[in-house]
Design a protein around this motif. Structure first.
Motif, PDB file in Angstrom:
ATOM      1  N   SER A 166      53.073  61.117  56.878  1.00 43.53           N
ATOM      2  CA  SER A 166      51.911  60.339  56.461  1.00 43.53           C
ATOM      3  C   SER A 166      52.278  59.335  55.370  1.00 43.53           C
ATOM      4  O   SER A 166      53.305  59.476  54.683  1.00 43.53           O
ATOM      5  N   ARG A 167      51.424  58.345  55.204  1.00 38.47           N
ATOM      6  CA  ARG A 167      51.613  57.377  54.119  1.00 38.47           C
ATOM      7  C   ARG A 167      51.555  58.073  52.758  1.00 38.47           C
ATOM      8  O   ARG A 167      52.298  57.715  51.847  1.00 38.47           O
ATOM      9  N   GLY A 213      55.257  52.825  56.600  1.00 47.05           N
ATOM     10  CA  GLY A 213      54.242  53.822  56.300  1.00 47.05           C
ATOM     11  C   GLY A 213      54.434  55.137  57.015  1.00 47.05           C
ATOM     12  O   GLY A 213      53.496  55.932  57.133  1.00 47.05           O
ATOM     13  N   PRO A 221      59.066  49.057  51.514  1.00 47.64           N
ATOM     14  CA  PRO A 221      57.727  49.000  52.121  1.00 47.64           C
ATOM     15  C   PRO A 221      57.002  47.684  51.872  1.00 47.64           C
ATOM     16  O   PRO A 221      56.233  47.231  52.736  1.00 47.64           O
ATOM     17  N   ARG A 245      55.003  58.764  64.610  1.00 46.91           N
ATOM     18  CA  ARG A 245      54.761  59.011  63.187  1.00 46.91           C
ATOM     19  C   ARG A 245      55.628  60.176  62.710  1.00 46.91           C
ATOM     20  O   ARG A 245      55.502  61.294  63.213  1.00 46.91           O
ATOM     21  N   GLU A 266      54.301  57.854  49.740  1.00 45.50           N
ATOM     22  CA  GLU A 266      53.954  57.435  48.383  1.00 45.50           C
ATOM     23  C   GLU A 266      54.498  58.421  47.362  1.00 45.50           C
ATOM     24  O   GLU A 266      55.020  58.039  46.311  1.00 45.50           O
TER      25      GLU A 266
END
Length: 414
Positions: free
Chosen positions: A305-306, A295, A375, A302, A310
């Motif tokens: 972002s997810r 993710g 994922p 990080r 996507e």
């Protein structure tokens, strides 16, 4: 090594010849943990062993790393994927390209895949200003966004220059600051620094260090025969209703002078060509794709972002493109890995055993290196090799690793 991933050793053995030089390294992260980190064979013709931290020139595997960098920059708000490229790179609007968007560019839909018309000699690929100026002047081969053609060489200069224009930073600085340093990667380079040359494996390609494609400069008879073959193949493809055009493939894949390109030369390794000369170790690639499979985060770091992931992994094209006669399932700078397996149904739920899920994305290079994220399985895998053929030819070897890794992850999840 986690016991469930032990079968990957056999899959990796297919990468190297039964006799003679050549090696490969494989690294796998599952659910954020390093579960396999192995190397076999030799890193050079002299017989030095391949190690897990050996650096290998991985050709188009670099495109996936370059695409990841673009998505990180976009996720930070420095680049709008729906904006025209010309917003950041005004000269790009020449040749009717003013409406081409960033997403179309990174998805190989800009129609700018032809590299042969852009250069006079292979050494031109080392001249960044020359290449980006030529691409800024170029006209697309088709209406942007309406077709797909793999930008084998041009992807790197196009996306790389866009990133530099949008951020004001150099490509190599961005790669280090946005990916390598946050994740603690010690083997992720596009533009090899001099101090790392001793770690680099020798590329061993069909008895030569050169790509060996026949390009203009050979006999006139051979050139005429090759040209006739391309024309016949083109007519056959059109008769079958295929989008693939062999002349597009030649224009996109075979720049003038390619047969003299030495993949081991210091000038090639230190050049910044973000489409094809990434120098990576398997461990660093696996760690990067593990973050994407998780993710966008790994070990509390990080990258994006997810939501950005996507969007990045959504299919942009299906079917055959104009350059490669294979359904790559192109995503936004990536493609879907290829594996074999079985579809089963357990308690009413369908499951693909051994098949890379529809969510999986990554990038492979000519000769067998590649890396991807799955994922659904929380799986990040990377394999690097310095030999173009082993016990299976070329890129067919990646199918075995993809399949074995997916089966192993499914076993471990149970």
């Amino acid at each position: 090594m986690d016991p469930e991933f032990a079968p990957l050793v056999r899959a990796l053995e297919l990468y190297v010849p039964l006799r003679g030089p050549g090696g490969a390294a494989l690294s796998v992260h599952h659910r954020g943990q390093l579960v396999a980190d192995i190397a076999i064979g030799t890193r050079d013709r002299a017989g030095a062993p391949m190690e897990p931290d050996t650096l290998v020139m991985c050709l188009s595997t670099a495109k996936g790393v370059t695409a990841t960098l673009l998505h990180i920059v976009a996720d930070r708000g420095e680049l709008d994927l729906d904006a025209p490229v010309a917003r950041y790179w005004p000269e790009f609007a020449q040749g009717g390209k003013g409406g081409i968007t960033v997403s179309e560019l990174v998805s190989h839909r800009a129609g700018l895949y032809a590299v042969r018309p852009l250069i006079d000699q292979i050494e031109d690929i080392y001249d960044w200003p020359r290449m980006v100026e030529a691409l800024a002047r170029a006209a697309p081969a088709h209406a942007p966004g309406r077709d797909f053609g793999y930008h084998a060489w041009t992807f790197g200069w196009l996306v790389g220059e866009l990133l530099q224009r949008a951020t004001g930073a150099s490509f190599t600085d961005l790669l280090r600051e946005c990916i390598a340093e946050p994740l603690g990667l010690e083997g992720l380079y596009i533009g090899l620094p001099e101090h790392e040359r001793a770690r680099v494996a020798q590329t061993i390609e069909w008895g030569s260090t050169k790509l060996g494609f026949s390009t203009p400069g050979g006999s006139g008879r051979l050139r005429r025969a090759a040209g006739a073959s391309v024309e016949v193949a083109g007519r056959a493809a059109r008769a079958l209703g295929l989008r693939f055009d062999p002349s597009d493939m030649v224009g996109a894949m075979l720049p003038r002078g390619l047969s003299s390109l030495d993949l081991n030369s210091p000038v090639f390794l230190r050049a910044v060509i973000p489409s094809l000369n990434g120098v990576f170790d398997a461990r660093s690639l696996s760690r990067l794709y593990a973050a994407l499979a998780g993710g966008g985060e790994l070990d509390g770091v990080r990258l994006m972002s997810r939501a950005a992931i996507e969007r990045a992994r959504a299919d942009q094209n299906v079917g055959l493109g104009r350059v490669i006669p294979f359904p790559l399932r192109v995503k936004m700078g990536y493609h879907r890995p290829i594996s074999l397996g079985l579809r089963v149904s357990v308690r009413g739920r369908s499951k693909d055993l051994g098949i890379a899920s529809a969510d999986a994305f990554g990038h492979f290079g000519l000769g067998g290196s590649g890396a991807w994220a799955d994922p659904e399985r929380e799986l990040g895998v990377a394999v690097v090799t310095n030999c173009f053929a082993g016990r299976l030819p070329a890129d067919l070897r990646t199918v075995g690793v993809c399949t074995a890794a997916a089966f192993a992850a499914d076993r471990r999840a149970r």
